[in-house]
Scaffold this active site. Structure first.
Site, PDB file in Angstrom:
ATOM      1  N   ARG A 258      -8.011   5.565  -5.666  1.00  0.00           N
ATOM      2  CA  ARG A 258      -8.336   4.319  -6.362  1.00  0.00           C
ATOM      3  C   ARG A 258      -7.377   4.009  -7.504  1.00  0.00           C
ATOM      4  O   ARG A 258      -6.841   2.911  -7.607  1.00  0.00           O
ATOM      5  CB  ARG A 258      -9.744   4.407  -6.944  1.00  0.00           C
ATOM      6  CG  ARG A 258     -10.788   4.158  -5.948  1.00  0.00           C
ATOM      7  CD  ARG A 258     -12.066   4.873  -6.337  1.00  0.00           C
ATOM      8  NE  ARG A 258     -12.859   5.058  -5.140  1.00  0.00           N
ATOM      9  CZ  ARG A 258     -13.633   4.115  -4.634  1.00  0.00           C
ATOM     10  NH1 ARG A 258     -13.748   2.947  -5.226  1.00  0.00           N
ATOM     11  NH2 ARG A 258     -14.305   4.334  -3.520  1.00  0.00           N
ATOM     12  N   THR A 259      -7.186   5.009  -8.362  1.00  0.00           N
ATOM     13  CA  THR A 259      -6.312   4.793  -9.510  1.00  0.00           C
ATOM     14  C   THR A 259      -4.901   4.491  -9.028  1.00  0.00           C
ATOM     15  O   THR A 259      -4.209   3.615  -9.553  1.00  0.00           O
ATOM     16  CB  THR A 259      -6.324   6.038 -10.418  1.00  0.00           C
ATOM     17  OG1 THR A 259      -7.664   6.291 -10.806  1.00  0.00           O
ATOM     18  CG2 THR A 259      -5.473   5.835 -11.648  1.00  0.00           C
TER      19      THR A 259
ATOM     20  N   LYS B  27       7.428  23.703  -4.346  1.00  0.00           N
ATOM     21  CA  LYS B  27       8.508  24.681  -4.204  1.00  0.00           C
ATOM     22  C   LYS B  27       8.707  25.453  -5.502  1.00  0.00           C
ATOM     23  O   LYS B  27       9.662  26.207  -5.637  1.00  0.00           O
ATOM     24  CB  LYS B  27       9.809  23.980  -3.807  1.00  0.00           C
ATOM     25  CG  LYS B  27       9.722  23.225  -2.504  1.00  0.00           C
ATOM     26  CD  LYS B  27      11.101  22.721  -2.080  1.00  0.00           C
ATOM     27  CE  LYS B  27      11.002  21.731  -0.925  1.00  0.00           C
ATOM     28  NZ  LYS B  27      11.380  20.375  -1.336  1.00  0.00           N
TER      29      LYS B  27
ATOM     30  N   ARG C 294      -0.569  11.438 -12.695  1.00  0.00           N
ATOM     31  CA  ARG C 294      -1.859  12.125 -12.743  1.00  0.00           C
ATOM     32  C   ARG C 294      -1.625  13.574 -12.338  1.00  0.00           C
ATOM     33  O   ARG C 294      -0.818  13.861 -11.451  1.00  0.00           O
ATOM     34  CB  ARG C 294      -2.869  11.497 -11.791  1.00  0.00           C
ATOM     35  CG  ARG C 294      -4.138  12.361 -11.693  1.00  0.00           C
ATOM     36  CD  ARG C 294      -5.193  11.729 -10.846  1.00  0.00           C
ATOM     37  NE  ARG C 294      -5.822  10.629 -11.559  1.00  0.00           N
ATOM     38  CZ  ARG C 294      -7.137  10.418 -11.565  1.00  0.00           C
ATOM     39  NH1 ARG C 294      -7.962  11.231 -10.943  1.00  0.00           N
ATOM     40  NH2 ARG C 294      -7.621   9.381 -12.211  1.00  0.00           N
TER      41      ARG C 294
ATOM     42  N   HIS D 275      -7.936   9.798 -19.545  1.00  0.00           N
ATOM     43  CA  HIS D 275      -7.574   8.802 -18.526  1.00  0.00           C
ATOM     44  C   HIS D 275      -7.676   7.442 -19.210  1.00  0.00           C
ATOM     45  O   HIS D 275      -8.576   6.659 -18.937  1.00  0.00           O
ATOM     46  CB  HIS D 275      -8.551   8.925 -17.339  1.00  0.00           C
ATOM     47  CG  HIS D 275      -8.284   7.991 -16.210  1.00  0.00           C
ATOM     48  ND1 HIS D 275      -7.088   7.335 -16.037  1.00  0.00           N
ATOM     49  CD2 HIS D 275      -9.074   7.617 -15.176  1.00  0.00           C
ATOM     50  CE1 HIS D 275      -7.173   6.584 -14.943  1.00  0.00           C
ATOM     51  NE2 HIS D 275      -8.356   6.743 -14.413  1.00  0.00           N
TER      52      HIS D 275
END
Ligand SMILES: [Zn+2]
Lengths: 157, 307
Positions: B55-56, B84, B105, B133
Site C-alpha cells: 500500500r505505502t 548479498k 522502508r 512512518h
C-alpha cells in the site's frame, strides 16, 4: 529516630589522583566499569557507606589518574549526584563540577536488538532527553533508555 | 510564514515543526487542487523497500508518476544487493548517484536515519520497524483538516491497540500540536503507554480513557480506529471477551454522533464492518487516497520545486 551516625572509614589515602564520592549505591560498580579498571596505581572502591546526602553511597579512588572531560561526562550520565575531587600532594586541588552532556557517542550501546546500530555495527549516538535520572534517546531507533549496566560497551568486549 | 524544507530529510515526526507541518498541509491542498501539474518532470525518485509494503509503496509510486516523475527501486530486500551482504550505507551511497530523492522502508529501526547520515539527498522514511512512518501521520492530519479546517477544540478518539501501534503514537504527537482533547479507547492490556500520557501531561493536552467507544462516541469529532491483534493477548478467551467493544458495525454507528468521522490507516480486518463503508462518516478510503497529494507535496518541498 536520631540522625544515622556515619561510621568513620578509611580507604587508601592517595597523594595524587581522583576521588569520586557520593555515588548513589549500587552504581559504584557501573561507574568503575565505564571508566575501566586499568590504572597505574591502586584503584580502591568502597561500597554501601551510609551517607546523609544520598542514603547509601559508593566511593572510588584512582591513584595517579586525573580523570579527563570525557570520563567526567561518563560519570555525569550514570551518577550526576557524585562529587569528583582531584588530588595533588594529598590535597584537593580541584572540585570538578559535573554537567550532564547533551549528547553522547561511543561507550554506551543501544539495547534494542533491532536497532540499526546493532545490525550494522555503527557508533552508538544518544541524546540526553531527561536529567535525574538521566534518560537517553538513541539517535537511530529513538528508544529512550535509562543508563544501565548492560549498555556499557567495555562489558561486552 | 517562511518555511524552508528544501533538502531536509523526513525520518521522524520530530524532524518537523508545527509550522512546517501546516505549510505542508497547505501545499498538499494546492497539489490536490491541481495547482502544480507535472512538477516532478525530469526527477528520479528511488523507492527502496527493503521490507515489502504494497500500500505505502503504491501510494508513493502513484504520487511520483502522477506528478510526471520517474521512479526506480525495489519492492523487497530479496531483490536488492542487501541479500548479498551489502551494508545499508553502501546501498544508499550507490543509489544516491542515480536519483534526486530516496523513499525507503526497512524493518530495522533507525535504518532511515542511518541512510540520511551517508547521503546529501533528502530521505523520506516510509517506515522503519516499530519506530516511525511520518507520512502516514501527515495524511491523517491532512484528512482531518480537510473535514474540519481547524483542529483546535476538537475531540479525537484513538481506538484499538494503543500500546503497540506506531500509527497511534505518531498521530498522538502530531495532534498534540493542536488544542485537541484526546479519548483513548482500548482494552486494559493495550492501553496507551505511560510515557505518552506523561508527555501529554507535560504539555497540558487533556485526555480521557475509555474501555468502550459506546461510552464516548457521541462526543467525538473523529474516531481513529486501529486493529487489535489476537496475538497481543496471552489468553484467547480474554481477546474474545473484549474484541467486540472495538468493532464498528451498523449498530455501533448509532453510538456515534451524526458528524463523527471514522478513520483507519488500513488495511482493516474486521474492526470496521463492510456495511459501514456506505455511511458518509466513513472516510478511511478517502484518507488513504489523500496519501498521494500529501506525498507529492512533501517530495516537491524537499526537492525545492514547491516553495
Ligand atoms: Zn537504537
Amino acid at each position: 529516630m536520631g540522625k544515622k551516625k556515619e561510621r568513620p572509614y578509611k580507604v587508601f589515602k592517595i597523594e595524587k589522583g581522583t576521588v569520586i564520592d557520593h555515588i548513589p549505591a549500587p552504581k559504584g560498580l557501573l561507574v568503575l566499569e565505564v571508566l575501566g579498571k586499568k590504572n597505574d596505581g591502586i584503584v580502591s572502591i568502597g561500597l554501601n557507606f551510609d551517607s546523609q546526602k544520598v542514603g547509601k553511597k559508593d566511593l572510588i579512588k584512582f591513584e595517579n589518574k586525573i580523570i579527563d572531560k570525557e570520563e567526567t561526562d561518563k560519570i555525569a550520565l550514570i551518577a550526576p549526584e557524585a562529587t569528583i575531587n582531584i588530588i595533588e600532594n594529598g590535597e584537593v586541588v580541584e572540585k570538578r563540577s559535573i554537567d550532564v552532556p547533551q549528547e553522547i557517542t561511543g561507550f554506551l550501546n543501544c539495547l534494542n536488538p533491532n536497532c540499526v546500530v546493532n545490525r550494522e555495527n555503527l557508533q552508538p549516538h544518544f541524546e540526553v532527553v531527561e536529567e535525574g535520572p538521566v534518560k537517553l534517546r538513541c539517535k537511530y531507533c529513538e528508544r529512550v533508555w535509562e543508563v544501565k549496566y548492560d549498555m556499557v560497551e567495555n562489558k561486552r568486549k | 510564514m517562511s518555511v524552508k524544507m528544501k533538502n531536509k530529510s523526513i525520518i521522524s515526526l520530530k524532524d518537523i515543526s508545527k509550522d512546517e507541518l501546516m505549510y505542508l498541509m497547505k501545499r498538499a491542498k494546492e497539489v490536490k487542487e491541481g495547482k502544480y501539474g507535472n512538477f516532478l518532470e525530469g526527477k528520479i525518485i528511488s523507492s527502496l523497500f527493503f521490507e515489502p509494503s504494497t500500500r505505502t509503496r503504491l501510494s508513493f509510486h502513484s504520487a511520483v508518476k502522477r506528478a510526471g516523475g520517474d521512479i526506480i527501486g525495489f519492492a523487497s530486500a530479496g531483490s536488492s544487493s542487501t541479500k548479498k551482504g551489502e551494508s545499508l550505507g553502501d546501498t544508499i551511497k550507490t543509489v544516491s548517484g542515480y536519483c534526486d530523492l530516496i523513499v525507503m522502508r526497512h524493518h530495522v529501526e533507525g535504518a532511515a536515519r542511518r541512510a540520511s547520515d551517508v547521503t546529501d539527498l533528502p530521505i523520506i522514511n516510509a517506515g522503519d520497524g516499530a519506530n516511525q512512518h511520518p507520512t502516514q501521520t501527515f495524511l491523517d492530519i491532512f484528512t482531518m483538516l480537510e473535514k474540519k479546517e481547524n483542529l483546535d477544540g476538537l475531540n479525537i478518539g484513538l481506538m484499538g491497540d494503543l500500546k503497540y501501534s506506531r500509527t497511534i503514537h505518531s498521530l498522538l504527537v502530531a495532534l498534540s500540536f493542536f488544542g485537541v482533547r484526546l479519548y483513548f479507547i482500548s482494552p486494559e492490556a493495550l492501553a496507551i503507554p505511560e510515557r505518552y500520557t506523561d508527555y501529554l501531561d507535560d504539555i497540558n493536552v487533556e485526555y480521557e480513557v475509555y474501555k468502550d467507544f459506546k461510552e464516548c462516541g457521541k462526543d467525538l469529532d473523529f474516531l481513529y480506529c486501529t486493529r487489535i491483534q489476537k496475538e497481543r493477548f496471552y489468553d484467547p478467551v480474554e481477546y474474545e471477551s473484549v474484541a467486540g467493544s472495538y468493532i464498528i458495525d451498523k449498530e455501533g454507528l448509532s453510538y456515534l454522533d451524526e458528524e463523527t468521522y471514522i478513520m483507519h490507516p488500513l488495511p482493516r480486518v474486521d474492526e470496521i464492518a463492510v456495511e459501514v463503508d456506505e455511511d458518509q462518516r466513513a472516510i478511511y478510503f478517502e484518507q488513504a487516497h489523500n496519501g498521494v497529494p500529501v506525498r507529492q507535496a512533501l517530495i516537491g518541498l524537499l526537492l525545492g520545486i514547491i516553495k
